[in-house]
Design an enzyme around this catalytic site. Structure first.
Site, PDB file in Angstrom:
ATOM      1  N   SER A   1      54.303  93.338  38.330  1.00  0.00           N
ATOM      2  CA  SER A   1      53.471  93.979  39.344  1.00  0.00           C
ATOM      3  C   SER A   1      54.204  95.189  39.893  1.00  0.00           C
ATOM      4  O   SER A   1      55.439  95.188  40.009  1.00  0.00           O
ATOM      5  CB  SER A   1      53.175  93.010  40.493  1.00  0.00           C
TER       6      SER A   1
ATOM      7  N   TYR B   1      56.071  87.484  46.963  1.00  0.00           N
ATOM      8  CA  TYR B   1      55.444  87.954  45.723  1.00  0.00           C
ATOM      9  C   TYR B   1      56.265  89.090  45.117  1.00  0.00           C
ATOM     10  O   TYR B   1      56.552  89.084  43.913  1.00  0.00           O
ATOM     11  CB  TYR B   1      54.023  88.423  46.016  1.00  0.00           C
TER      12      TYR B   1
END
Length: 267
Positions: free
Chosen positions: A129, A142
């Site tokens: 990501s 995250y």
């Protein structure tokens, strides 16, 4: 002979888009899900795999090889979102996120390497990501789990280079998928010192995902990597400013970059 591709987390979102795109290009595609029986309309075969269970992983890899005789490409796509003030996220949820986003992919890689080494060929693409390139407020866990996978890939590449196996990261920005529905949200607690700011950021995060780009763009990027003779280590796909944010982090002083993030999140 078409290449055999295994996509973890292939039942929905980015994984589903990748699988359908590769099927249209003539690849043999296997996707995974913890509950494949729930997705009878899938355009490619789904097999049972839980990235948190090494026995499940080994059984799935064996299943693919028994059916197809080989495994050419692994796409480590299975992942989970998590949001919240780090102080308020339960330890069990932090550990669960790392199990899915970091330890799971590592164990799937470990499981496919003997087969790829036997073939003297293989490609592994880890879906990370853009958030993994920076510590984002209320998305810190995250960011950390995806950033760790980026670094693991760099190390893995050097360790497996003699086996004719390639490994790359592909870091998407925000795409219109159902990740928000499956994300762990720490509750916005009334009276919490983070109540107002976290609540505001959480709304913005969900809007960004809902208004994200078409995940077919990620599928197309995967297809290009598969058809590159010497893939790069890092790839990014997403909106210009999301990708440019990585460049800014590299060239700006830390505190200036931090101020830009604070301004973006209205903190």
């Amino acid at each position: 002979m078409s290449k055999v591709v295994l996509i973890t987390g292939g039942s929905s979102g980015i994984g589903k888009s990748i699988g359908e795109f590769l099927i249209s290009k003539g690849y043999t595609v296997f996707g995974t899900s913890r509950h494949p029986e729930r997705y009878s309309a899938s355009k490619f075969k789904l097999i049972t795999l839980d990235v948190a269970d090494t026995t499940s992983i080994a059984k799935a890899i064996k299943n693919v090889v028994e059916i197809s005789g080989r495994l050419d490409v692994l796409i480590n796509n299975a992942g989970a979102g998590i949001t919240g003030p780090i102080e308020e996220i339960p330890d069990v949820e932090i550990k669960r996120n790392f199990e899915t986003n970091l330890f799971g992919p590592i164990n799937v890689i470990k499981a496919v390497l003997p087969q790829m080494r036997q073939q003297n060929s293989g490609l592994i693409i880890n879906i990370t990501s853009i958030a993994g390139y920076m510590g984002l407020p209320y998305r810190g866990i995250y960011s950390a789990s995806k950033g760790a996978l980026e670094l693991i890939t760099e190390a893995f590449r050097m360790e497996i280079k003699d086996f004719n196996i390639s490994m790359s990261n592909l870091a998407p920005g925000d795409f219109a998928t159902n990740i928000a529905a499956g994300r762990y949200h720490a509750p916005v607690t009334i009276g919490s010192p983070y109540e107002k700011k976290y609540g505001s950021v959480l709304r913005n995060i969900n809007e960004d995902v809902d208004n994200g780009n078409d995940p077919t763009l990620v599928a197309n990027a995967v297809y290009k990597i598969i058809n590159t003779s010497n893939p790069k280590i890092h790839y990014k796909v997403g909106a210009f400013m999301q990708k440019f944010s990585i460049v800014l982090k590299r060239i700006l002083p830390d505190k200036l970059y931090e101020r830009l993030l604070l301004k973006h999140y209205k903190l």
